[in-house]
Motif scaffolding. Structure first.
Motif, PDB file in Angstrom:
ATOM      1  N   GLN A  29      35.741  50.380  49.285  1.00  0.00           N
ATOM      2  CA  GLN A  29      35.933  49.338  48.272  1.00  0.00           C
ATOM      3  C   GLN A  29      34.852  48.262  48.382  1.00  0.00           C
ATOM      4  N   ASN A  32      31.844  49.975  46.611  1.00  0.00           N
ATOM      5  CA  ASN A  32      32.042  49.921  45.166  1.00  0.00           C
ATOM      6  C   ASN A  32      33.440  49.431  44.830  1.00  0.00           C
ATOM      7  N   PRO A  33      33.546  48.203  44.342  1.00  0.00           N
ATOM      8  CA  PRO A  33      34.864  47.650  44.005  1.00  0.00           C
ATOM      9  C   PRO A  33      35.612  48.481  42.966  1.00  0.00           C
ATOM     10  N   MET A  34      34.905  49.271  42.190  1.00  0.00           N
ATOM     11  CA  MET A  34      35.537  50.121  41.172  1.00  0.00           C
ATOM     12  C   MET A  34      36.140  51.382  41.810  1.00  0.00           C
ATOM     13  N   ASN A  43      16.417  50.974  48.066  1.00  0.00           N
ATOM     14  CA  ASN A  43      15.573  49.791  47.950  1.00  0.00           C
ATOM     15  C   ASN A  43      16.324  48.473  48.126  1.00  0.00           C
ATOM     16  N   GLY A  44      17.277  48.465  49.042  1.00  0.00           N
ATOM     17  CA  GLY A  44      17.999  47.218  49.309  1.00  0.00           C
ATOM     18  C   GLY A  44      19.074  46.850  48.308  1.00  0.00           C
ATOM     19  N   ILE A  45      19.364  47.731  47.322  1.00  0.00           N
ATOM     20  CA  ILE A  45      20.488  47.417  46.432  1.00  0.00           C
ATOM     21  C   ILE A  45      21.514  48.547  46.456  1.00  0.00           C
ATOM     22  N   ILE A  46      22.705  48.222  45.987  1.00  0.00           N
ATOM     23  CA  ILE A  46      23.797  49.177  45.903  1.00  0.00           C
ATOM     24  C   ILE A  46      24.142  49.315  44.422  1.00  0.00           C
ATOM     25  N   LEU A  47      23.943  50.519  43.883  1.00  0.00           N
ATOM     26  CA  LEU A  47      24.181  50.723  42.461  1.00  0.00           C
ATOM     27  C   LEU A  47      25.279  51.743  42.224  1.00  0.00           C
ATOM     28  N   SER A  48      26.190  51.420  41.316  1.00  0.00           N
ATOM     29  CA  SER A  48      27.179  52.387  40.859  1.00  0.00           C
ATOM     30  C   SER A  48      26.913  52.667  39.391  1.00  0.00           C
ATOM     31  N   GLN A  49      27.695  53.603  38.815  1.00  0.00           N
ATOM     32  CA  GLN A  49      27.544  54.040  37.414  1.00  0.00           C
ATOM     33  C   GLN A  49      26.326  54.956  37.271  1.00  0.00           C
ATOM     34  N   LEU A  51      24.598  56.507  34.954  1.00  0.00           N
ATOM     35  CA  LEU A  51      23.469  56.296  34.039  1.00  0.00           C
ATOM     36  C   LEU A  51      22.646  55.056  34.421  1.00  0.00           C
ATOM     37  N   ALA A  52      23.292  54.067  35.017  1.00  0.00           N
ATOM     38  CA  ALA A  52      22.556  52.903  35.521  1.00  0.00           C
ATOM     39  C   ALA A  52      21.671  53.332  36.683  1.00  0.00           C
TER      40      ALA A  52
ATOM     41  N   LYS B  96      15.726  45.627  39.330  1.00  0.00           N
ATOM     42  CA  LYS B  96      17.012  45.649  40.033  1.00  0.00           C
ATOM     43  C   LYS B  96      18.081  44.919  39.216  1.00  0.00           C
ATOM     44  N   LYS B 100      21.578  46.312  37.409  1.00  0.00           N
ATOM     45  CA  LYS B 100      22.878  45.653  37.526  1.00  0.00           C
ATOM     46  C   LYS B 100      23.467  45.383  36.139  1.00  0.00           C
ATOM     47  N   ARG B 102      22.963  47.182  33.479  1.00  0.00           N
ATOM     48  CA  ARG B 102      23.448  48.479  32.990  1.00  0.00           C
ATOM     49  C   ARG B 102      24.719  48.882  33.727  1.00  0.00           C
ATOM     50  N   MET B 103      24.763  48.608  35.008  1.00  0.00           N
ATOM     51  CA  MET B 103      25.926  48.965  35.824  1.00  0.00           C
ATOM     52  C   MET B 103      27.174  48.258  35.303  1.00  0.00           C
ATOM     53  N   ASP B 106      28.116  49.702  31.893  1.00  0.00           N
ATOM     54  CA  ASP B 106      28.743  51.023  32.032  1.00  0.00           C
ATOM     55  C   ASP B 106      30.149  50.922  32.608  1.00  0.00           C
ATOM     56  N   ALA B 143      37.522  44.729  39.804  1.00  0.00           N
ATOM     57  CA  ALA B 143      36.237  45.199  40.321  1.00  0.00           C
ATOM     58  C   ALA B 143      35.094  44.350  39.778  1.00  0.00           C
ATOM     59  N   GLN B 146      34.606  40.950  41.390  1.00  0.00           N
ATOM     60  CA  GLN B 146      33.922  41.045  42.681  1.00  0.00           C
ATOM     61  C   GLN B 146      32.413  41.231  42.512  1.00  0.00           C
TER      62      GLN B 146
END
Lengths: 194, 218
Positions: A29, A32-34, A43-49, A51-52, B96, B100, B102-103, B106, B143, B146
Protein backbone atom coordinates in the motif's frame (compact mmCIF):
# COMPACT_ATOMS: atom_id res chain seq x y z
CA UNK A 1 7.06 -2.17 -23.33
CA UNK A 2 10.16 -2.92 -21.24
CA UNK A 3 11.04 -5.81 -23.55
CA UNK A 4 10.50 -3.78 -26.74
CA UNK A 5 12.62 -0.94 -25.38
CA UNK A 6 15.35 -3.37 -24.28
CA UNK A 7 15.20 -2.22 -20.65
CA UNK A 8 16.54 -4.73 -18.12
CA UNK A 9 14.60 -4.80 -14.86
CA UNK A 10 13.96 -6.82 -11.70
CA UNK A 11 10.51 -8.14 -10.82
CA UNK A 12 8.83 -8.03 -7.41
CA UNK A 13 5.95 -10.49 -7.53
CA UNK A 14 2.61 -9.48 -6.01
CA UNK A 15 0.24 -12.42 -5.88
CA UNK A 16 -3.28 -11.04 -6.31
CA UNK A 17 -4.92 -14.19 -4.94
CA UNK A 18 -2.68 -15.55 -2.15
CA UNK A 19 -2.93 -14.36 1.46
CA UNK A 20 -6.20 -12.56 0.68
CA UNK A 21 -4.35 -10.72 -2.07
CA UNK A 22 -0.81 -9.46 -1.46
CA UNK A 23 -1.75 -6.14 -3.08
CA UNK A 24 -3.62 -5.34 0.16
CA UNK A 25 -0.55 -5.64 2.38
CA UNK A 26 0.55 -2.56 4.33
CA UNK A 27 3.93 -2.80 2.65
CA UNK A 28 2.53 -2.68 -0.87
CA UNK A 29 0.00 0.00 0.00
CA UNK A 30 2.99 2.27 0.63
CA UNK A 31 4.20 1.48 -2.90
CA UNK A 32 0.79 2.03 -4.52
CA UNK A 33 -2.10 3.43 -2.46
CA UNK A 34 -4.49 2.13 -5.15
CA UNK A 35 -3.32 -1.40 -4.25
CA UNK A 36 -2.86 -2.55 -7.85
CA UNK A 37 -0.17 -3.77 -10.20
CA UNK A 38 1.72 -2.79 -12.22
CA UNK A 39 4.00 -0.35 -10.45
CA UNK A 40 7.40 0.63 -11.86
CA UNK A 41 10.20 2.08 -9.72
CA UNK A 42 12.52 3.84 -12.16
CA UNK A 43 14.83 6.85 -12.16
CA UNK A 44 13.94 7.70 -8.58
CA UNK A 45 10.16 7.74 -9.08
CA UNK A 46 7.37 5.27 -8.41
CA UNK A 47 4.78 5.10 -11.18
CA UNK A 48 1.49 3.23 -11.32
CA UNK A 49 -1.09 2.98 -14.15
CA UNK A 50 0.18 1.04 -17.15
CA UNK A 51 -0.34 3.74 -19.81
CA UNK A 52 1.32 6.41 -17.65
CA UNK A 53 4.27 4.07 -17.20
CA UNK A 54 4.45 3.17 -20.90
CA UNK A 55 4.31 6.80 -22.01
CA UNK A 56 7.04 7.73 -19.51
CA UNK A 57 9.21 4.98 -21.00
CA UNK A 58 8.34 6.29 -24.47
CA UNK A 59 9.34 9.85 -23.60
CA UNK A 60 12.60 8.91 -21.84
CA UNK A 61 13.70 6.06 -24.12
CA UNK A 62 12.21 6.95 -27.51
CA UNK A 63 13.55 3.98 -29.52
CA UNK A 64 11.91 1.99 -30.83
CA UNK A 65 8.87 4.25 -30.82
CA UNK A 66 5.62 3.02 -29.30
CA UNK A 67 3.47 5.95 -30.40
CA UNK A 68 3.14 6.98 -34.06
CA UNK A 69 4.80 10.21 -35.14
CA UNK A 70 1.68 11.31 -37.01
CA UNK A 71 -0.52 13.08 -34.46
CA UNK A 72 -3.81 11.71 -35.79
CA UNK A 73 -2.48 8.13 -35.76
CA UNK A 74 -1.07 8.78 -32.30
CA UNK A 75 -4.51 9.85 -31.11
CA UNK A 76 -6.00 6.65 -32.56
CA UNK A 77 -3.34 4.59 -30.77
CA UNK A 78 -4.30 6.24 -27.48
CA UNK A 79 -8.00 5.86 -28.25
CA UNK A 80 -7.69 2.11 -28.79
CA UNK A 81 -5.49 1.76 -25.70
CA UNK A 82 -8.01 3.69 -23.59
CA UNK A 83 -10.92 1.66 -24.98
CA UNK A 84 -9.27 -1.47 -23.64
CA UNK A 85 -7.80 -0.01 -20.44
CA UNK A 86 -10.89 1.94 -19.31
CA UNK A 87 -13.70 0.36 -21.32
CA UNK A 88 -13.04 -3.36 -21.09
CA UNK A 89 -10.48 -4.35 -18.44
CA UNK A 90 -12.12 -2.69 -15.40
CA UNK A 91 -15.37 -4.48 -16.30
CA UNK A 92 -13.80 -7.96 -16.10
CA UNK A 93 -10.93 -7.66 -13.59
CA UNK A 94 -10.67 -9.20 -10.11
CA UNK A 95 -12.27 -6.22 -8.37
CA UNK A 96 -15.26 -6.30 -10.72
CA UNK A 97 -15.67 -10.07 -10.42
CA UNK A 98 -15.63 -9.87 -6.61
CA UNK A 99 -18.17 -7.05 -6.53
CA UNK A 100 -20.50 -8.69 -9.06
CA UNK A 101 -20.59 -11.87 -7.06
CA UNK A 102 -20.04 -15.46 -8.11
CA UNK A 103 -23.50 -16.05 -9.54
CA UNK A 104 -23.35 -13.50 -12.37
CA UNK A 105 -19.76 -12.38 -12.73
CA UNK A 106 -18.64 -14.68 -15.55
CA UNK A 107 -21.62 -13.74 -17.70
CA UNK A 108 -21.01 -10.04 -17.21
CA UNK A 109 -17.26 -10.37 -17.80
CA UNK A 110 -17.88 -12.20 -21.07
CA UNK A 111 -20.52 -9.65 -22.08
CA UNK A 112 -18.21 -6.72 -21.39
CA UNK A 113 -15.29 -8.22 -23.29
CA UNK A 114 -17.59 -9.06 -26.23
CA UNK A 115 -19.05 -5.54 -26.28
CA UNK A 116 -15.62 -3.96 -26.23
CA UNK A 117 -14.24 -6.30 -28.87
CA UNK A 118 -17.24 -5.67 -31.13
CA UNK A 119 -16.48 -1.94 -31.00
CA UNK A 120 -12.74 -2.50 -31.39
CA UNK A 121 -13.22 -4.77 -34.42
CA UNK A 122 -15.12 -1.93 -36.15
CA UNK A 123 -12.52 0.68 -35.24
CA UNK A 124 -9.67 -1.51 -36.47
CA UNK A 125 -11.26 -1.64 -39.95
CA UNK A 126 -10.12 1.98 -40.31
CA UNK A 127 -6.78 1.93 -38.50
CA UNK A 128 -5.17 -1.49 -38.83
CA UNK A 129 -2.43 -2.71 -41.09
CA UNK A 130 -0.27 -5.54 -39.85
CA UNK A 131 -0.92 -4.22 -36.34
CA UNK A 132 -3.51 -1.98 -34.69
CA UNK A 133 -2.22 1.22 -36.27
CA UNK A 134 -0.74 0.49 -39.68
CA UNK A 135 2.36 -1.65 -39.73
CA UNK A 136 4.24 -0.40 -36.68
CA UNK A 137 3.79 -1.82 -33.20
CA UNK A 138 2.20 0.79 -30.90
CA UNK A 139 0.87 1.12 -27.37
CA UNK A 140 -2.49 -0.12 -28.70
CA UNK A 141 -0.92 -3.49 -29.53
CA UNK A 142 0.51 -3.73 -26.00
CA UNK A 143 -3.05 -3.40 -24.70
CA UNK A 144 -4.63 -5.76 -27.26
CA UNK A 145 -2.68 -8.96 -26.66
CA UNK A 146 -3.23 -9.17 -22.89
CA UNK A 147 -6.94 -8.46 -23.36
CA UNK A 148 -7.24 -11.26 -25.96
CA UNK A 149 -5.53 -13.58 -23.48
CA UNK A 150 -8.18 -12.62 -20.92
CA UNK A 151 -10.94 -13.16 -23.48
CA UNK A 152 -9.64 -16.68 -24.04
CA UNK A 153 -9.49 -17.33 -20.29
CA UNK A 154 -13.12 -16.25 -20.02
CA UNK A 155 -14.03 -18.45 -23.02
CA UNK A 156 -15.28 -15.55 -25.14
CA UNK A 157 -15.90 -16.70 -28.71
CA UNK A 158 -13.42 -14.79 -30.88
CA UNK A 159 -14.92 -15.82 -34.24
CA UNK A 160 -16.75 -12.46 -34.63
CA UNK A 161 -13.41 -10.60 -34.37
CA UNK A 162 -11.16 -11.71 -37.26
CA UNK A 163 -9.07 -8.53 -37.30
CA UNK A 164 -8.39 -8.71 -33.56
CA UNK A 165 -7.49 -12.38 -33.96
CA UNK A 166 -5.15 -11.75 -36.91
CA UNK A 167 -3.34 -8.88 -35.20
CA UNK A 168 -3.01 -10.83 -31.94
CA UNK A 169 -1.42 -13.72 -33.83
CA UNK A 170 1.03 -11.43 -35.61
CA UNK A 171 2.04 -9.76 -32.35
CA UNK A 172 2.58 -13.06 -30.51
CA UNK A 173 5.27 -13.89 -33.08
CA UNK A 174 7.39 -11.03 -31.74
CA UNK A 175 9.98 -11.78 -29.07
CA UNK A 176 8.87 -8.99 -26.73
CA UNK A 177 5.36 -10.44 -26.59
CA UNK A 178 6.71 -13.93 -25.92
CA UNK A 179 9.30 -13.13 -23.27
CA UNK A 180 6.70 -11.09 -21.34
CA UNK A 181 3.95 -13.73 -21.59
CA UNK A 182 2.17 -14.70 -18.34
CA UNK A 183 3.39 -18.30 -18.67
CA UNK A 184 7.06 -17.29 -18.77
CA UNK A 185 7.37 -15.12 -15.68
CA UNK A 186 9.35 -15.65 -12.46
CA UNK A 187 6.09 -16.05 -10.55
CA UNK A 188 4.28 -18.27 -13.08
CA UNK A 189 2.97 -21.36 -11.24
CA UNK A 190 4.82 -24.54 -12.24
CA UNK A 191 1.75 -26.18 -13.76
CA UNK A 192 1.27 -23.26 -16.19
CA UNK A 193 4.89 -22.63 -17.05
CA UNK A 194 5.52 -22.72 -20.81
CA UNK B 1 -14.92 23.60 -47.63
CA UNK B 2 -11.60 23.10 -45.88
CA UNK B 3 -11.76 21.27 -42.60
CA UNK B 4 -10.00 24.23 -40.99
CA UNK B 5 -13.16 26.32 -41.41
CA UNK B 6 -15.48 23.77 -39.85
CA UNK B 7 -15.88 24.02 -36.09
CA UNK B 8 -15.11 20.90 -34.11
CA UNK B 9 -18.20 19.00 -32.94
CA UNK B 10 -18.38 17.46 -29.48
CA UNK B 11 -20.89 14.70 -28.77
CA UNK B 12 -21.68 15.28 -25.11
CA UNK B 13 -24.13 14.66 -22.29
CA UNK B 14 -24.38 17.46 -19.74
CA UNK B 15 -23.81 15.19 -16.76
CA UNK B 16 -21.18 12.87 -18.27
CA UNK B 17 -18.00 13.33 -16.27
CA UNK B 18 -15.99 12.05 -19.23
CA UNK B 19 -17.48 14.66 -21.55
CA UNK B 20 -16.92 17.38 -18.94
CA UNK B 21 -13.16 16.64 -18.99
CA UNK B 22 -13.06 17.41 -22.70
CA UNK B 23 -15.28 20.48 -22.36
CA UNK B 24 -12.79 21.88 -19.82
CA UNK B 25 -9.87 21.20 -22.19
CA UNK B 26 -11.64 22.93 -25.10
CA UNK B 27 -12.41 25.92 -22.87
CA UNK B 28 -8.85 26.16 -21.52
CA UNK B 29 -7.43 25.98 -25.05
CA UNK B 30 -9.91 28.59 -26.28
CA UNK B 31 -11.30 26.26 -28.96
CA UNK B 32 -14.78 27.15 -30.20
CA UNK B 33 -16.94 24.11 -30.94
CA UNK B 34 -20.50 22.92 -31.52
CA UNK B 35 -22.20 20.39 -29.27
CA UNK B 36 -24.31 17.45 -30.36
CA UNK B 37 -26.24 16.31 -27.31
CA UNK B 38 -26.53 12.57 -26.67
CA UNK B 39 -29.01 11.87 -23.88
CA UNK B 40 -27.79 8.78 -22.06
CA UNK B 41 -31.15 8.15 -20.38
CA UNK B 42 -33.87 9.12 -22.87
CA UNK B 43 -35.21 6.75 -25.53
CA UNK B 44 -33.46 3.83 -23.83
CA UNK B 45 -30.21 5.78 -24.14
CA UNK B 46 -29.51 7.74 -27.35
CA UNK B 47 -25.92 6.42 -27.32
CA UNK B 48 -27.38 3.10 -28.51
CA UNK B 49 -28.93 4.55 -31.68
CA UNK B 50 -27.71 3.17 -35.03
CA UNK B 51 -26.73 6.71 -36.01
CA UNK B 52 -24.48 7.24 -32.99
CA UNK B 53 -23.03 3.75 -33.20
CA UNK B 54 -21.55 4.83 -36.54
CA UNK B 55 -19.92 7.77 -34.76
CA UNK B 56 -18.58 5.68 -31.85
CA UNK B 57 -18.87 1.89 -31.98
CA UNK B 58 -18.27 1.85 -28.21
CA UNK B 59 -21.55 3.79 -27.82
CA UNK B 60 -20.18 6.32 -25.33
CA UNK B 61 -19.58 10.02 -25.02
CA UNK B 62 -17.49 12.07 -25.44
CA UNK B 63 -16.62 11.97 -29.12
CA UNK B 64 -14.87 14.86 -30.85
CA UNK B 65 -14.98 15.44 -34.60
CA UNK B 66 -12.00 17.66 -35.38
CA UNK B 67 -9.56 18.21 -38.25
CA UNK B 68 -11.23 15.48 -40.30
CA UNK B 69 -10.99 12.75 -37.65
CA UNK B 70 -13.42 11.28 -35.14
CA UNK B 71 -11.90 10.67 -31.71
CA UNK B 72 -13.37 8.95 -28.66
CA UNK B 73 -11.87 8.40 -25.18
CA UNK B 74 -11.47 11.60 -23.21
CA UNK B 75 -7.72 11.33 -22.51
CA UNK B 76 -6.94 10.49 -26.16
CA UNK B 77 -8.94 13.56 -27.18
CA UNK B 78 -7.31 15.81 -24.58
CA UNK B 79 -3.79 14.71 -25.52
CA UNK B 80 -4.55 15.27 -29.23
CA UNK B 81 -5.68 18.80 -28.37
CA UNK B 82 -2.51 19.21 -26.31
CA UNK B 83 -0.27 18.11 -29.17
CA UNK B 84 -1.99 20.19 -31.85
CA UNK B 85 -2.74 23.30 -29.78
CA UNK B 86 0.04 23.39 -27.18
CA UNK B 87 -0.94 26.60 -25.38
CA UNK B 88 -1.73 26.80 -22.57
CA UNK B 89 -0.08 23.48 -21.73
CA UNK B 90 -2.11 20.74 -20.06
CA UNK B 91 0.79 18.38 -19.42
CA UNK B 92 3.89 19.41 -17.43
CA UNK B 93 7.11 19.88 -19.35
CA UNK B 94 9.06 17.89 -16.75
CA UNK B 95 8.75 14.23 -17.79
CA UNK B 96 8.41 12.88 -14.24
CA UNK B 97 5.66 15.38 -13.41
CA UNK B 98 4.03 14.58 -16.73
CA UNK B 99 4.00 10.91 -15.81
CA UNK B 100 2.39 11.77 -12.46
CA UNK B 101 -0.26 13.84 -14.24
CA UNK B 102 -1.07 10.85 -16.47
CA UNK B 103 -0.99 8.50 -13.49
CA UNK B 104 -3.55 10.54 -11.58
CA UNK B 105 -5.70 10.94 -14.70
CA UNK B 106 -5.62 7.17 -15.34
CA UNK B 107 -6.41 6.42 -11.68
CA UNK B 108 -9.63 8.35 -12.07
CA UNK B 109 -10.46 7.38 -15.65
CA UNK B 110 -9.77 3.64 -15.33
CA UNK B 111 -9.81 3.07 -11.58
CA UNK B 112 -12.84 5.02 -10.39
CA UNK B 113 -15.17 6.18 -13.17
CA UNK B 114 -15.84 2.76 -14.79
CA UNK B 115 -16.77 1.40 -11.36
CA UNK B 116 -19.54 3.94 -10.83
CA UNK B 117 -20.79 4.87 -14.30
CA UNK B 118 -24.18 4.08 -15.91
CA UNK B 119 -22.99 0.77 -17.39
CA UNK B 120 -21.70 -0.39 -14.01
CA UNK B 121 -24.82 0.71 -12.17
CA UNK B 122 -27.05 -1.13 -14.66
CA UNK B 123 -24.99 -4.33 -14.43
CA UNK B 124 -24.76 -4.26 -10.63
CA UNK B 125 -28.50 -3.93 -10.31
CA UNK B 126 -30.62 -1.51 -8.31
CA UNK B 127 -30.27 -3.28 -4.99
CA UNK B 128 -26.54 -2.89 -4.53
CA UNK B 129 -25.30 -0.41 -7.09
CA UNK B 130 -25.29 2.76 -4.97
CA UNK B 131 -23.31 1.06 -2.20
CA UNK B 132 -20.71 -0.24 -4.62
CA UNK B 133 -20.47 3.08 -6.47
CA UNK B 134 -19.88 4.91 -3.19
CA UNK B 135 -17.34 2.28 -2.10
CA UNK B 136 -15.42 2.52 -5.37
CA UNK B 137 -15.29 6.32 -5.32
CA UNK B 138 -14.19 6.28 -1.67
CA UNK B 139 -11.45 3.69 -2.36
CA UNK B 140 -10.15 5.68 -5.29
CA UNK B 141 -10.26 8.98 -3.41
CA UNK B 142 -8.45 7.45 -0.45
CA UNK B 143 -5.61 6.43 -2.76
CA UNK B 144 -5.68 9.74 -4.60
CA UNK B 145 -5.55 11.76 -1.37
CA UNK B 146 -2.33 9.92 -0.46
CA UNK B 147 -0.78 10.42 -3.89
CA UNK B 148 -1.62 14.13 -3.89
CA UNK B 149 0.43 14.58 -0.67
CA UNK B 150 3.50 14.17 -2.87
CA UNK B 151 2.42 15.91 -6.06
CA UNK B 152 0.03 18.73 -5.25
CA UNK B 153 0.59 22.44 -5.02
CA UNK B 154 -2.32 24.72 -5.77
CA UNK B 155 -3.52 22.00 -8.17
CA UNK B 156 -2.90 18.28 -8.61
CA UNK B 157 0.62 18.70 -9.97
CA UNK B 158 2.25 21.76 -8.45
CA UNK B 159 0.71 25.07 -9.35
CA UNK B 160 -0.15 24.57 -13.01
CA UNK B 161 -3.47 23.16 -14.22
CA UNK B 162 -2.94 19.78 -15.87
CA UNK B 163 -4.94 16.92 -17.37
CA UNK B 164 -5.18 15.45 -13.84
CA UNK B 165 -7.23 18.46 -12.73
CA UNK B 166 -9.57 18.01 -15.70
CA UNK B 167 -10.27 14.49 -14.42
CA UNK B 168 -10.55 15.45 -10.75
CA UNK B 169 -13.34 18.01 -10.82
CA UNK B 170 -15.90 15.88 -12.70
CA UNK B 171 -15.16 12.95 -10.41
CA UNK B 172 -15.72 15.10 -7.30
CA UNK B 173 -19.04 16.21 -8.80
CA UNK B 174 -19.98 12.55 -9.15
CA UNK B 175 -18.86 11.86 -5.58
CA UNK B 176 -21.20 14.57 -4.39
CA UNK B 177 -24.07 13.18 -6.50
CA UNK B 178 -23.50 9.79 -4.90
CA UNK B 179 -23.38 11.41 -1.43
CA UNK B 180 -19.83 10.25 -0.72
CA UNK B 181 -18.50 11.93 2.42
CA UNK B 182 -15.57 14.08 1.31
CA UNK B 183 -14.31 14.93 4.81
CA UNK B 184 -11.51 12.31 4.62
CA UNK B 185 -10.13 14.00 1.47
CA UNK B 186 -9.11 17.56 2.37
CA UNK B 187 -6.53 17.89 -0.43
CA UNK B 188 -9.00 16.73 -3.08
CA UNK B 189 -11.58 19.16 -1.65
CA UNK B 190 -9.16 22.09 -1.59
CA UNK B 191 -7.93 21.50 -5.14
CA UNK B 192 -11.48 21.04 -6.45
CA UNK B 193 -12.50 24.36 -4.91
CA UNK B 194 -9.52 26.18 -6.44
CA UNK B 195 -10.24 24.71 -9.88
CA UNK B 196 -13.92 25.63 -9.79
CA UNK B 197 -12.87 29.29 -9.49
CA UNK B 198 -11.42 29.11 -13.00
CA UNK B 199 -13.60 30.18 -15.92
CA UNK B 200 -12.96 27.06 -18.01
CA UNK B 201 -14.28 24.84 -15.20
CA UNK B 202 -17.36 27.01 -14.83
CA UNK B 203 -18.35 27.46 -18.45
CA UNK B 204 -18.04 23.69 -18.99
CA UNK B 205 -20.06 22.78 -15.85
CA UNK B 206 -22.92 20.26 -16.25
CA UNK B 207 -25.46 22.86 -15.13
CA UNK B 208 -24.49 25.31 -17.89
CA UNK B 209 -24.71 23.17 -21.00
CA UNK B 210 -27.08 23.42 -23.98
CA UNK B 211 -28.68 20.13 -22.91
CA UNK B 212 -28.91 20.87 -19.17
CA UNK B 213 -32.51 20.30 -18.06
CA UNK B 214 -34.30 23.56 -17.09
CA UNK B 215 -34.70 22.59 -13.45
CA UNK B 216 -30.95 22.12 -13.03
CA UNK B 217 -29.76 25.07 -15.07
CA UNK B 218 -27.47 27.40 -13.11
Amino acid sequence: ALALKGIAYDQEPVNLLKDGGQQFSTKFQAVNPMQQVPVLKINGIILSQSLAIIQYLEETRPNPRLLPQDLKKRAKARMISDLIVSGIQPLQNLTFLKQMGEEKNMEWAQHNIACGFKALEQILQHTAGRYCIGDEVSMADLCLVPQVFNAQRFKVDLAPYPTITRINKALLELEAFQVSHPYRQPDTPAELRA
